[in-house]
Design an enzyme around this catalytic site. Structure first.
Site, PDB file in Angstrom:
ATOM      1  CG  HIS A   1       0.037   3.111  12.298  1.00 41.76           C
ATOM      2  ND1 HIS A   1      -0.801   2.134  12.783  1.00 41.76           N
ATOM      3  CD2 HIS A   1       0.343   2.714  11.030  1.00 41.76           C
ATOM      4  CE1 HIS A   1      -0.982   1.194  11.877  1.00 41.76           C
ATOM      5  NE2 HIS A   1      -0.295   1.532  10.797  1.00 41.76           N
TER       6      HIS A   1
ATOM      7  CD  GLU B   1      -3.277  -1.312   5.270  1.00 43.95           C
ATOM      8  OE1 GLU B   1      -2.856  -0.235   5.733  1.00 43.95           O
ATOM      9  OE2 GLU B   1      -3.425  -2.334   5.965  1.00 43.95           O
ATOM     10  CD  GLU B   2      -1.715   2.242   7.587  1.00 49.00           C
ATOM     11  OE1 GLU B   2      -2.396   1.636   8.436  1.00 49.00           O
ATOM     12  OE2 GLU B   2      -0.500   2.035   7.460  1.00 49.00           O
TER      13      GLU B   2
ATOM     14  CG  HIS C   1      -0.476   0.084   2.532  1.00 47.07           C
ATOM     15  ND1 HIS C   1      -0.180   1.288   3.147  1.00 47.07           N
ATOM     16  CD2 HIS C   1      -0.172  -0.882   3.437  1.00 47.07           C
ATOM     17  CE1 HIS C   1       0.248   1.056   4.376  1.00 47.07           C
ATOM     18  NE2 HIS C   1       0.284  -0.245   4.572  1.00 47.07           N
TER      19      HIS C   1
ATOM     20  CG  ASP D   1       1.344  -3.526   5.320  1.00 47.36           C
ATOM     21  OD1 ASP D   1       0.146  -3.377   5.629  1.00 47.36           O
ATOM     22  OD2 ASP D   1       2.239  -2.699   5.621  1.00 47.36           O
TER      23      ASP D   1
ATOM     24  CG  ASP E   1       2.386   0.481   7.866  1.00 41.96           C
ATOM     25  OD1 ASP E   1       1.614   0.684   8.829  1.00 41.96           O
ATOM     26  OD2 ASP E   1       2.019  -0.049   6.800  1.00 41.96           O
TER      27      ASP E   1
HETATM   28  N1  LIG Z   1      -2.124  -3.447  11.049  1.00 44.60           N
HETATM   29  C1  LIG Z   1      -1.123  -3.396  10.037  1.00 44.60           C
HETATM   30  C2  LIG Z   1       0.266  -3.573  10.532  1.00 44.60           C
HETATM   31  C3  LIG Z   1       0.485  -4.838  11.168  1.00 44.60           C
HETATM   32  C4  LIG Z   1       0.320  -6.013  10.458  1.00 44.60           C
HETATM   33  C5  LIG Z   1       0.599  -7.214  11.091  1.00 44.60           C
HETATM   34  C6  LIG Z   1       1.034  -7.189  12.393  1.00 44.60           C
HETATM   35  I1  LIG Z   1       1.478  -8.902  13.341  1.00 44.60           I
HETATM   36  C7  LIG Z   1       1.184  -6.019  13.115  1.00 44.60           C
HETATM   37  C8  LIG Z   1       0.901  -4.819  12.489  1.00 44.60           C
HETATM   38  C9  LIG Z   1      -1.103  -2.061   9.384  1.00 44.60           C
HETATM   39  O1  LIG Z   1      -1.057  -1.047  10.029  1.00 44.60           O
HETATM   40  N2  LIG Z   1      -1.038  -2.098   8.064  1.00 44.60           N
HETATM   41  O2  LIG Z   1      -0.917  -0.903   7.441  1.00 44.60           O
HETATM   42 ZN   LIG Z   2      -0.251   0.524   8.970  1.00 44.92          ZN
HETATM   43 ZN   LIG Z   3       0.710  -1.342   6.243  1.00 48.68          ZN
END
Ligand SMILES: N[C@H](Cc1ccc(I)cc1)C(=O)NO
Ligand SMILES: [Zn+2]
Ligand SMILES: [Zn+2]
Length: 291
Positions: free
Chosen positions: A256, A151-152, A97, A179, A117
């Protein structure tokens, strides 16, 4: 059935993938103040990726790059398509993303560099793509590289795209999501997530790692929810996999926030390079299958 029968091609590609190129893409992409799906910066980042992939594809008449518009926000998704030679109706999708988020606030001037991320996922895919183009690789199946918007915000971009493909009866035979690929939070190198994914394809991904990346250690874990865009494809019945940077709760603690930077990923892209290589092997092995 998943067969590994393109060793010559894959083994000629893998040494060409370079950490320095992955670093460059992460640094460039995380230099936008933010990539939030509703800001001007967020739209600019999508346009930047479209331009980057278009430039990479110039000279290849079998490659097109389009922007997929979404309703309710301006940030687009970006879709690069390598048309298959003689089995083009079967489609492979590799995704990451392009948006980012800062849980403290997402105004026009907010800071969400999103280096891990998910600039890392975009960068890993882009390096695999660069080498596939550079070597003149032509897949029999169609291969799509997708940078998802929003995505977020709740997997919004990938939800739209997966629904669109389902409604158009596109025969997607495999999806890989990257990701977060660049923060080595755990003892193993690659973690294959087993929920909201396809177990048969997950076994194939593990076999690809064992065959082509034998020095790497593979682990398994679960998110417990639809933790990235693979879940949008899984929900539509398409086989998806998520190779991820670390075990659950051992992932990058900076995500984040304004501190999800390249520096806070260790000033390196060696971890992301593992995922770039895995993506290249996945794309070539699945992309080379005939009807
Ligand atoms: N929630 C996901 C990040 C994410 C994905 C897997 C794990 I384990 C911990 C965190 C996200 O923010 N994707 O953008
Ligand atoms: Zn994220
Ligand atoms: Zn992500």
């Amino acid at each position: 059935s998943y067969t590994i029968d393109n060793q010559t091609t894959v083994n000629s590609l893998l040494p060409q993938l370079q950490e320095s190129n992955i670093t460059q893409t992460i640094v460039d992409m995380s230099s936008f103040a933010n990539r939030y799906y509703k800001t001007v910066n967020g739209s600019d980042a999508a346009n930047w990726l479209k331009q980057k992939w278009t430039t990479m594809a110039s000279g290849r008449s079998d490659i097109t790059v389009t922007q997929f518009a979404h309703t309710g926000y301006n940030q687009t998704s970006v879709i690069l398509t390598i048309s298959g030679t003689d089995n083009g109706s079967e489609v492979i999708v590799l995704g990451a993303h392009l948006d980012s988020i800062n849980l403290s606030g997402n105004g026009e001037t907010s800071h969400s560099p999103g280096a891990d991320d998910d600039a890392s996922g975009i960068a890993s895919l882009t390096e695999a793509l660069r080498v596939m183009i550079n070597t003149g690789y032509k897949p029999r199946r169609t291969i799509k590289f997708i940078g998802y918007a929003a995505e977020e915000a709740g997997l919004l971009g990938s939800q739209d795209i997966a629904a669109n493909f389902k409604n158009s009866a596109v025969n997607v035979v495999g999806v890989m999501q990257l990701d977060m690929t660049n923060y080595k939070g755990s003892v193993n190198d690659i973690y294959i997530y087993t929920d909201y994914t396809d177990s048969l394809q997950n076994d194939f991904v593990a076999k690809l790692a064992a065959t082509y990346l034998p020095a790497l250690k593979v682990g398994y874990d679960k998110c417990g929810y639809g933790c990235s865009d693979h879940a949008s494809w899984n929900a539509k019945g398409y086989p998806a996999s998520l190779p991820f940077e670390a075990a659950f709760n051992r992932d990058n603690p900076y995500i984040h926030t304004a501190n999800d930077t390249y520096a806070n990923s260790g000033n390196q892209a060696a971890h992301a390079l593992k995922f770039a290589r895995l993506a290249a092997a996945y794309a070539v092995e699945l992309g080379s299958d005939g009807p």
